[in-house]
Design a protein around this motif. Structure first.
Motif, PDB file in Angstrom:
ATOM      1  N   TYR A 149      -4.030 -13.836 -18.098  1.00 25.91           N
ATOM      2  CA  TYR A 149      -3.678 -12.589 -17.519  1.00 25.91           C
ATOM      3  C   TYR A 149      -2.701 -12.269 -18.256  1.00 25.91           C
ATOM      4  O   TYR A 149      -1.779 -12.516 -18.876  1.00 25.91           O
ATOM      5  CB  TYR A 149      -3.038 -13.483 -16.449  1.00 25.91           C
ATOM      6  N   PRO A 150      -2.888 -10.615 -18.737  1.00 30.21           N
ATOM      7  CA  PRO A 150      -1.342 -10.184 -19.428  1.00 30.21           C
ATOM      8  C   PRO A 150      -0.783  -9.960 -19.076  1.00 30.21           C
ATOM      9  O   PRO A 150      -0.242  -9.547 -17.956  1.00 30.21           O
ATOM     10  CB  PRO A 150      -2.033  -8.272 -19.540  1.00 30.21           C
ATOM     11  N   ILE A 151      -0.297 -10.503 -20.007  1.00 33.50           N
ATOM     12  CA  ILE A 151       2.244  -9.666 -19.583  1.00 33.50           C
ATOM     13  C   ILE A 151       2.005  -8.268 -20.498  1.00 33.50           C
ATOM     14  O   ILE A 151       2.340  -8.205 -22.081  1.00 33.50           O
ATOM     15  CB  ILE A 151       2.730 -10.962 -20.238  1.00 33.50           C
ATOM     16  N   ARG A 152       2.626  -7.807 -19.253  1.00 34.09           N
ATOM     17  CA  ARG A 152       2.583  -6.104 -19.713  1.00 34.09           C
ATOM     18  C   ARG A 152       3.565  -5.406 -19.377  1.00 34.09           C
ATOM     19  O   ARG A 152       4.644  -5.584 -18.036  1.00 34.09           O
ATOM     20  CB  ARG A 152       1.699  -4.961 -19.323  1.00 34.09           C
ATOM     21  N   ASN A 153       5.086  -5.164 -20.589  1.00 29.04           N
ATOM     22  CA  ASN A 153       6.630  -4.694 -20.371  1.00 29.04           C
ATOM     23  C   ASN A 153       7.077  -6.145 -19.074  1.00 29.04           C
ATOM     24  O   ASN A 153       8.155  -5.501 -18.686  1.00 29.04           O
ATOM     25  CB  ASN A 153       6.785  -3.739 -19.323  1.00 29.04           C
ATOM     26  N   GLY A 154       7.202  -7.161 -19.906  1.00 28.25           N
ATOM     27  CA  GLY A 154       7.855  -8.450 -19.623  1.00 28.25           C
ATOM     28  C   GLY A 154       7.570  -8.800 -17.593  1.00 28.25           C
ATOM     29  O   GLY A 154       8.040  -9.530 -17.275  1.00 28.25           O
ATOM     30  N   ILE A 155       5.898  -7.924 -16.937  1.00 26.56           N
ATOM     31  CA  ILE A 155       5.654  -8.727 -15.854  1.00 26.56           C
ATOM     32  C   ILE A 155       3.808  -8.899 -15.780  1.00 26.56           C
ATOM     33  O   ILE A 155       3.551  -8.350 -16.297  1.00 26.56           O
ATOM     34  CB  ILE A 155       5.565  -6.852 -15.114  1.00 26.56           C
ATOM     35  N   PRO A 156       4.259 -10.350 -15.326  1.00 25.73           N
ATOM     36  CA  PRO A 156       2.532 -11.202 -16.190  1.00 25.73           C
ATOM     37  C   PRO A 156       1.450 -10.041 -14.508  1.00 25.73           C
ATOM     38  O   PRO A 156       2.647 -10.095 -13.120  1.00 25.73           O
ATOM     39  CB  PRO A 156       2.764 -12.191 -15.137  1.00 25.73           C
ATOM     40  N   THR A 157       0.602  -9.494 -15.131  1.00 21.81           N
ATOM     41  CA  THR A 157      -0.158  -9.557 -14.229  1.00 21.81           C
ATOM     42  C   THR A 157      -1.221 -10.238 -13.475  1.00 21.81           C
ATOM     43  O   THR A 157      -2.500 -10.394 -14.625  1.00 21.81           O
ATOM     44  CB  THR A 157      -1.226  -8.198 -14.677  1.00 21.81           C
ATOM     45  N   MET A 158      -0.799 -10.897 -12.123  1.00 23.54           N
ATOM     46  CA  MET A 158      -2.145 -11.400 -12.046  1.00 23.54           C
ATOM     47  C   MET A 158      -2.924 -11.590 -11.262  1.00 23.54           C
ATOM     48  O   MET A 158      -3.317 -11.707 -10.109  1.00 23.54           O
ATOM     49  CB  MET A 158      -0.522 -12.631 -10.979  1.00 23.54           C
ATOM     50  N   LEU A 159      -4.121 -10.776 -11.061  1.00 27.80           N
ATOM     51  CA  LEU A 159      -5.351  -9.772 -10.640  1.00 27.80           C
ATOM     52  C   LEU A 159      -6.417 -10.155 -11.386  1.00 27.80           C
ATOM     53  O   LEU A 159      -6.296 -10.044 -13.237  1.00 27.80           O
ATOM     54  CB  LEU A 159      -4.832  -8.364 -10.764  1.00 27.80           C
ATOM     55  N   LYS A 160      -7.386 -10.967 -10.711  1.00 28.47           N
ATOM     56  CA  LYS A 160      -8.535 -11.182 -11.750  1.00 28.47           C
ATOM     57  C   LYS A 160      -9.149 -10.145 -11.857  1.00 28.47           C
ATOM     58  O   LYS A 160     -10.120 -10.504 -13.145  1.00 28.47           O
ATOM     59  CB  LYS A 160      -9.522 -12.076 -10.590  1.00 28.47           C
ATOM     60  N   GLU A 161      -9.254  -8.907 -11.624  1.00 24.73           N
ATOM     61  CA  GLU A 161      -9.761  -7.559 -12.345  1.00 24.73           C
ATOM     62  C   GLU A 161      -9.216  -7.124 -13.604  1.00 24.73           C
ATOM     63  O   GLU A 161      -9.552  -6.720 -14.264  1.00 24.73           O
ATOM     64  CB  GLU A 161      -9.423  -6.364 -11.070  1.00 24.73           C
ATOM     65  N   GLU A 162      -8.229  -7.000 -13.922  1.00 24.79           N
ATOM     66  CA  GLU A 162      -7.256  -7.508 -15.008  1.00 24.79           C
ATOM     67  C   GLU A 162      -7.390  -8.183 -15.743  1.00 24.79           C
ATOM     68  O   GLU A 162      -6.467  -8.350 -17.113  1.00 24.79           O
ATOM     69  CB  GLU A 162      -5.271  -6.968 -15.086  1.00 24.79           C
ATOM     70  N   ALA A 163      -7.618  -9.634 -15.645  1.00 28.42           N
ATOM     71  CA  ALA A 163      -7.892 -10.915 -16.354  1.00 28.42           C
ATOM     72  C   ALA A 163      -8.431 -10.657 -17.827  1.00 28.42           C
ATOM     73  O   ALA A 163      -9.791 -10.135 -17.152  1.00 28.42           O
ATOM     74  CB  ALA A 163      -8.166 -11.983 -16.014  1.00 28.42           C
ATOM     75  N   ARG A 164      -8.333 -10.968 -18.999  1.00 28.59           N
ATOM     76  CA  ARG A 164      -9.717 -11.324 -20.339  1.00 28.59           C
ATOM     77  C   ARG A 164     -10.195 -12.493 -19.664  1.00 28.59           C
ATOM     78  O   ARG A 164      -8.977 -13.251 -19.903  1.00 28.59           O
ATOM     79  CB  ARG A 164      -9.132 -10.922 -21.307  1.00 28.59           C
ATOM     80  N   ALA A 165     -11.553 -12.655 -20.278  1.00 29.24           N
ATOM     81  CA  ALA A 165     -12.240 -14.338 -20.241  1.00 29.24           C
ATOM     82  C   ALA A 165     -11.901 -14.560 -21.570  1.00 29.24           C
ATOM     83  O   ALA A 165     -11.858 -13.860 -22.720  1.00 29.24           O
ATOM     84  CB  ALA A 165     -14.142 -13.698 -19.861  1.00 29.24           C
ATOM     85  N   LEU A 166     -11.615 -15.355 -21.578  1.00 32.08           N
ATOM     86  CA  LEU A 166     -11.131 -16.795 -22.590  1.00 32.08           C
ATOM     87  C   LEU A 166     -13.111 -16.684 -22.984  1.00 32.08           C
ATOM     88  O   LEU A 166     -13.388 -17.553 -23.039  1.00 32.08           O
ATOM     89  CB  LEU A 166     -10.386 -17.569 -22.799  1.00 32.08           C
ATOM     90  N   SER A 167     -13.379 -16.779 -24.647  1.00 34.76           N
ATOM     91  CA  SER A 167     -14.687 -16.947 -24.833  1.00 34.76           C
ATOM     92  C   SER A 167     -14.354 -17.273 -26.779  1.00 34.76           C
ATOM     93  O   SER A 167     -13.110 -16.008 -27.178  1.00 34.76           O
ATOM     94  CB  SER A 167     -15.556 -16.106 -24.966  1.00 34.76           C
ATOM     95  N   GLN A 168     -15.805 -17.176 -27.144  1.00 33.84           N
ATOM     96  CA  GLN A 168     -15.289 -16.699 -28.593  1.00 33.84           C
ATOM     97  C   GLN A 168     -15.534 -15.283 -29.009  1.00 33.84           C
ATOM     98  O   GLN A 168     -14.970 -15.293 -30.021  1.00 33.84           O
ATOM     99  CB  GLN A 168     -16.449 -17.802 -29.415  1.00 33.84           C
ATOM    100  N   ASN A 169     -16.244 -14.837 -28.918  1.00 31.33           N
ATOM    101  CA  ASN A 169     -16.390 -13.431 -28.724  1.00 31.33           C
ATOM    102  C   ASN A 169     -15.797 -12.482 -27.361  1.00 31.33           C
ATOM    103  O   ASN A 169     -16.570 -12.787 -26.220  1.00 31.33           O
ATOM    104  CB  ASN A 169     -17.691 -12.588 -28.756  1.00 31.33           C
ATOM    105  N   HIS A 170     -14.968 -11.794 -27.921  1.00 32.84           N
ATOM    106  CA  HIS A 170     -14.103 -10.975 -25.930  1.00 32.84           C
ATOM    107  C   HIS A 170     -14.673 -10.525 -25.419  1.00 32.84           C
ATOM    108  O   HIS A 170     -14.574 -10.017 -23.716  1.00 32.84           O
ATOM    109  CB  HIS A 170     -12.812 -10.593 -26.518  1.00 32.84           C
ATOM    110  N   GLY A 171     -15.837 -10.255 -25.550  1.00 31.92           N
ATOM    111  CA  GLY A 171     -16.425  -9.598 -24.894  1.00 31.92           C
ATOM    112  C   GLY A 171     -17.225 -10.396 -23.914  1.00 31.92           C
ATOM    113  O   GLY A 171     -18.363  -9.675 -22.512  1.00 31.92           O
ATOM    114  N   ALA A 172     -17.693 -11.550 -23.986  1.00 31.63           N
ATOM    115  CA  ALA A 172     -18.022 -12.320 -22.924  1.00 31.63           C
ATOM    116  C   ALA A 172     -17.950 -12.641 -21.396  1.00 31.63           C
ATOM    117  O   ALA A 172     -16.611 -11.941 -21.477  1.00 31.63           O
ATOM    118  CB  ALA A 172     -18.645 -13.662 -22.794  1.00 31.63           C
TER     119      ALA A 172
END
Length: 99
Positions: free
Chosen positions: A36-59
């Motif tokens: 989940y990204p932290i933007r301007n010191g504010i955590p964005t706790m939305l599934k839609e905004e989260a990045r999947a963790l993987s070897q390649n960032h596209g999975a």
């Protein structure tokens, strides 16, 4: 970011504790394999905004999540079991008839 505040946050999907990745400015859920990204010191706790963790960032998150060992085990269907026990594909043989 305030570390005391970060310790209070949990994953919005599974309620697991989150790990703060200071270099990427993300909160990591190990169970769901999401960041989940932290933007301007504010955590964005939305599934839609989260990045999947993987070897390649596209999975996607679904491919990154560990599979349940029971999911891959193929269990026979009721029809398969019936045909094995009765000898009839429909599972019901009429006694006294020939096929």
């Amino acid at each position: 970011m305030d570390t005391h505040f970060l310790k209070l946050l949990v994953c919005p999907l599974c309620n697991s504790p989150l790990r703060h990745d200071q270099s990427e400015q993300e909160l990591i859920c190990q169970y769901d394999q999401l960041a989940y990204p932290i933007r301007n010191g504010i955590p964005t706790m939305l599934k839609e905004e989260a990045r999947a963790l993987s070897q390649n960032h596209g999975a996607s998150a679904a491919t990154a999540r560990p599979q349940d060992p029971n999911e891959s085990a193929a269990e026979p269907t009721q029809k398969q079991t019936d045909s094995k026990t009765t000898g009839s594909p429909s599972g019901s043989a009429t006694p006294g008839t020939t096929h």
